[in-house]
Motif scaffolding. Structure first.
Motif, PDB file in Angstrom:
ATOM      1  N   GLY A   1      16.982   2.643   0.078  1.00 24.66           N
ATOM      2  CA  GLY A   1      16.408   3.233   1.286  1.00 24.66           C
ATOM      3  C   GLY A   1      14.898   3.255   1.270  1.00 24.66           C
ATOM      4  O   GLY A   1      14.263   3.685   2.239  1.00 24.66           O
ATOM      5  N   THR A   2      14.318   2.807   0.156  1.00 22.21           N
ATOM      6  CA  THR A   2      12.859   2.792   0.044  1.00 22.21           C
ATOM      7  C   THR A   2      12.460   1.697  -0.931  1.00 22.21           C
ATOM      8  O   THR A   2      13.300   0.912  -1.382  1.00 22.21           O
ATOM      9  CB  THR A   2      12.322   4.160  -0.408  1.00 22.21           C
ATOM     10  N   TYR A   3      11.179   1.615  -1.268  1.00 23.04           N
ATOM     11  CA  TYR A   3      10.727   0.648  -2.265  1.00 23.04           C
ATOM     12  C   TYR A   3       9.458   1.163  -2.929  1.00 23.04           C
ATOM     13  O   TYR A   3       8.856   2.137  -2.463  1.00 23.04           O
ATOM     14  CB  TYR A   3      10.490  -0.736  -1.643  1.00 23.04           C
ATOM     15  N   VAL A   4       9.067   0.523  -4.021  1.00 23.46           N
ATOM     16  CA  VAL A   4       7.906   0.959  -4.795  1.00 23.46           C
ATOM     17  C   VAL A   4       6.846  -0.132  -4.757  1.00 23.46           C
ATOM     18  O   VAL A   4       7.117  -1.298  -5.064  1.00 23.46           O
ATOM     19  CB  VAL A   4       8.297   1.248  -6.263  1.00 23.46           C
ATOM     20  N   HIS A   5       5.627   0.250  -4.394  1.00 26.47           N
ATOM     21  CA  HIS A   5       4.525  -0.700  -4.375  1.00 26.47           C
ATOM     22  C   HIS A   5       4.126  -1.112  -5.795  1.00 26.47           C
ATOM     23  O   HIS A   5       4.128  -0.278  -6.709  1.00 26.47           O
ATOM     24  CB  HIS A   5       3.282  -0.071  -3.711  1.00 26.47           C
ATOM     25  N   THR A   6       3.773  -2.373  -5.970  1.00 26.91           N
ATOM     26  CA  THR A   6       3.097  -2.766  -7.202  1.00 26.91           C
ATOM     27  C   THR A   6       1.691  -2.179  -7.158  1.00 26.91           C
ATOM     28  O   THR A   6       1.206  -1.773  -6.087  1.00 26.91           O
ATOM     29  CB  THR A   6       2.986  -4.297  -7.320  1.00 26.91           C
ATOM     30  N   TYR A   7       1.012  -2.128  -8.309  1.00 24.19           N
ATOM     31  CA  TYR A   7      -0.354  -1.587  -8.295  1.00 24.19           C
ATOM     32  C   TYR A   7      -1.256  -2.428  -7.394  1.00 24.19           C
ATOM     33  O   TYR A   7      -2.097  -1.890  -6.659  1.00 24.19           O
ATOM     34  CB  TYR A   7      -0.951  -1.519  -9.699  1.00 24.19           C
ATOM     35  N   GLU A   8      -1.090  -3.737  -7.422  1.00 29.38           N
ATOM     36  CA  GLU A   8      -1.927  -4.606  -6.591  1.00 29.38           C
ATOM     37  C   GLU A   8      -1.723  -4.298  -5.116  1.00 29.38           C
ATOM     38  O   GLU A   8      -2.684  -4.265  -4.335  1.00 29.38           O
ATOM     39  CB  GLU A   8      -1.605  -6.075  -6.877  1.00 29.38           C
ATOM     40  N   GLU A   9      -0.479  -4.041  -4.717  1.00 21.46           N
ATOM     41  CA  GLU A   9      -0.190  -3.692  -3.322  1.00 21.46           C
ATOM     42  C   GLU A   9      -0.779  -2.329  -2.975  1.00 21.46           C
ATOM     43  O   GLU A   9      -1.332  -2.135  -1.882  1.00 21.46           O
ATOM     44  CB  GLU A   9       1.320  -3.700  -3.090  1.00 21.46           C
ATOM     45  N   LEU A  10      -0.661  -1.391  -3.898  1.00 21.25           N
ATOM     46  CA  LEU A  10      -1.206  -0.051  -3.686  1.00 21.25           C
ATOM     47  C   LEU A  10      -2.716  -0.117  -3.512  1.00 21.25           C
ATOM     48  O   LEU A  10      -3.283   0.505  -2.595  1.00 21.25           O
ATOM     49  CB  LEU A  10      -0.846   0.836  -4.877  1.00 21.25           C
ATOM     50  N   LYS A  11      -3.352  -0.858  -4.394  1.00 21.16           N
ATOM     51  CA  LYS A  11      -4.809  -0.987  -4.378  1.00 21.16           C
ATOM     52  C   LYS A  11      -5.303  -1.614  -3.077  1.00 21.16           C
ATOM     53  O   LYS A  11      -6.199  -1.068  -2.406  1.00 21.16           O
ATOM     54  CB  LYS A  11      -5.255  -1.824  -5.576  1.00 21.16           C
ATOM     55  N   HIS A  12      -4.715  -2.742  -2.715  1.00 19.15           N
ATOM     56  CA  HIS A  12      -5.181  -3.412  -1.500  1.00 19.15           C
ATOM     57  C   HIS A  12      -4.796  -2.616  -0.258  1.00 19.15           C
ATOM     58  O   HIS A  12      -5.566  -2.571   0.724  1.00 19.15           O
ATOM     59  CB  HIS A  12      -4.610  -4.826  -1.420  1.00 19.15           C
ATOM     60  N   GLY A  13      -3.634  -1.969  -0.301  1.00 15.28           N
ATOM     61  CA  GLY A  13      -3.221  -1.159   0.838  1.00 15.28           C
ATOM     62  C   GLY A  13      -4.163  -0.001   1.090  1.00 15.28           C
ATOM     63  O   GLY A  13      -4.505   0.309   2.244  1.00 15.28           O
ATOM     64  N   ALA A  14      -4.614   0.660   0.021  1.00 15.67           N
ATOM     65  CA  ALA A  14      -5.557   1.768   0.168  1.00 15.67           C
ATOM     66  C   ALA A  14      -6.882   1.274   0.732  1.00 15.67           C
ATOM     67  O   ALA A  14      -7.514   1.934   1.569  1.00 15.67           O
ATOM     68  CB  ALA A  14      -5.775   2.451  -1.177  1.00 15.67           C
ATOM     69  N   ARG A  15      -7.309   0.101   0.283  1.00 15.61           N
ATOM     70  CA  ARG A  15      -8.550  -0.474   0.794  1.00 15.61           C
ATOM     71  C   ARG A  15      -8.414  -0.868   2.262  1.00 15.61           C
ATOM     72  O   ARG A  15      -9.331  -0.663   3.066  1.00 15.61           O
ATOM     73  CB  ARG A  15      -8.948  -1.686  -0.058  1.00 15.61           C
ATOM     74  N   MET A  16      -7.255  -1.422   2.622  1.00 16.64           N
ATOM     75  CA  MET A  16      -7.007  -1.762   4.021  1.00 16.64           C
ATOM     76  C   MET A  16      -7.030  -0.512   4.895  1.00 16.64           C
ATOM     77  O   MET A  16      -7.510  -0.531   6.034  1.00 16.64           O
ATOM     78  CB  MET A  16      -5.662  -2.471   4.156  1.00 16.64           C
TER      79      MET A  16
END
Length: 361
Positions: free
Chosen positions: A44-59
């Motif tokens: 029902g959900t998923y976990v971001h990789t660190y790279e996804e987390l990092k770029h997502g926060a920057r976005m």
């Protein structure tokens, strides 16, 4: 639309955009999206990789319609605190963030991201900013920051007691899940404060004004690809008018324009003397002068506006539309002298995004 389907759609949209910007291959993007879809089907959900987390926060910073400082979105340091166990662990992660970001005054943009909503270790920070001054009293007579009256009262109910001055630093209040929140005194080394003086008027120091060096916003929710993080404190550095034209000047905050006007012997008997405008200039001069004198990062509103226009140009060259809330992007002092004044922006919300969320107290 079911929640699972909604998350799947948001995840696919984010991953497609992020992997393109990260210059991943189309095969890598498709493979990752397929993995995430399967994970959502199972859990029902998923976990971001660190790279996804990092770029997502920057976005999310890049998409922040209220922020004039987005030129530097790619410099955001992202601390992954999703493995946080409890309130003490969270507090220590926050103190580490504060020390990194403050950097003896050479402020560095940073964010710390705690467990996602729905996690058993979900964290919520009660503070609007990690460093904020307490407010005591009622609307007729307030000591300190009137914007902090409710949180100060909540802290006192939890057992905290301040000294009752204009500049009592509030404690850090952290809540795990639905448990009773815990408060922590901010270590002295995490809080850098700047006493205000004026470049020309030596008597300005008699006003006893000061402000903290770093604006750590800590009560907004970060959403990346359908996953929300209720605790994701972040910081940049101050634009001078945030302090001089709002925090210290607003009548419902520290309301210091009359005191500054008296110090400079301005004619306060009539609005046509423009005493408020003159006092506002002197107070903002003092803020910029004092931060620079003490080696603390700050930007004036003219430079910040020029930087935003550079950001807008960069985004256009990348084929991305710049969204914004015009009333927030124009500075609260002399806005018509900036290039932003003559422009208009679409205020549509784009994900990833930082959102306001209801206060927990």
């Amino acid at each position: 639309m079911t929640m699972r389907k909604q998350i799947a759609e948001q995840a696919a949209a984010f991953l497609g955009e992020a992997y393109f910007e990260l210059e991943k291959t189309e095969e890598d993007a498709k493979r990752r999206i397929q993995e995430v879809m399967q994970e959502i089907d199972r859990t029902g959900t998923y976990v971001h990789t660190y790279e996804e987390l990092k770029h997502g926060a920057r976005m999310a910073w890049r998409n922040n319609n209220r922020c004039i400082g987005r030129l530097f979105w790619q410099t955001l340091e992202v601390f992954d605190a999703r493995d946080t166990d409890d309130e003490l662990d969270a507090a220590n992660r926050i103190f580490q963030h504060m020390n990194y970001a403050t950097n003896n005054g050479k402020v560095r943009p940073a964010i710390t991201i705690f467990p996602a909503n729905g996690s058993k270790n979900r964290i919520r920070i009660w503070n609007h900013q990690l460093v904020r001054y307490a407010g005591y009293g009622n609307k007729e007579e307030i000591v300190g920051d009137s914007a902090s009256l409710a949180l100060t009262a909540a802290c006192e109910k939890l057992g905290w007691k301040g000294e009752g001055t204009r500049y009592d630093v509030l404690p850090l209040v952290i809540q795990k899940g639905d448990q009773k929140p815990k408060w922590f005194t901010l270590p002295e080394e995490t809080v850098l404060e700047v006493p205000l003086s004026h470049p020309e008027n030596e008597r300005f120091v008699q006003l006893g004004l000061q402000w903290y060096a770093v604006p750590f916003v800590s009560d907004m929710e970060l959403e990346i690809g359908g996953i929300s993080y209720a605790a994701a404190p972040f910081n940049g550095w101050y634009m001078g008018t945030e302090i001089g034209a709002r925090n210290l000047s607003d009548t419902n905050r520290y309301n210091q324009l009359p005191a500054v006007a008296r110090l400079f012997q301005l004619d306060m008997t009539t609005n046509t003397s423009l005493w408020k405008d003159k006092a506002l200039i002197e107070l903002n001069l003092a803020v910029l002068h004092s931060f620079k004198k003490h080696g603390v990062s700050i930007v004036d509103h003219h430079t910040a506006a020029e930087q935003f226009l550079r950001f807008e140009k960069q985004e256009q060259e990348k084929g991305r539309q710049v969204t914004g809330r015009w009333s927030w992007l124009i500075p609260p002092m002399s806005p018509a002298t900036t290039g932003i004044w003559h422009r208009s922006y679409d205020d549509i919300e784009r994900s990833p995004v930082y959102r306001t969320q209801p206060m927990p107290y």
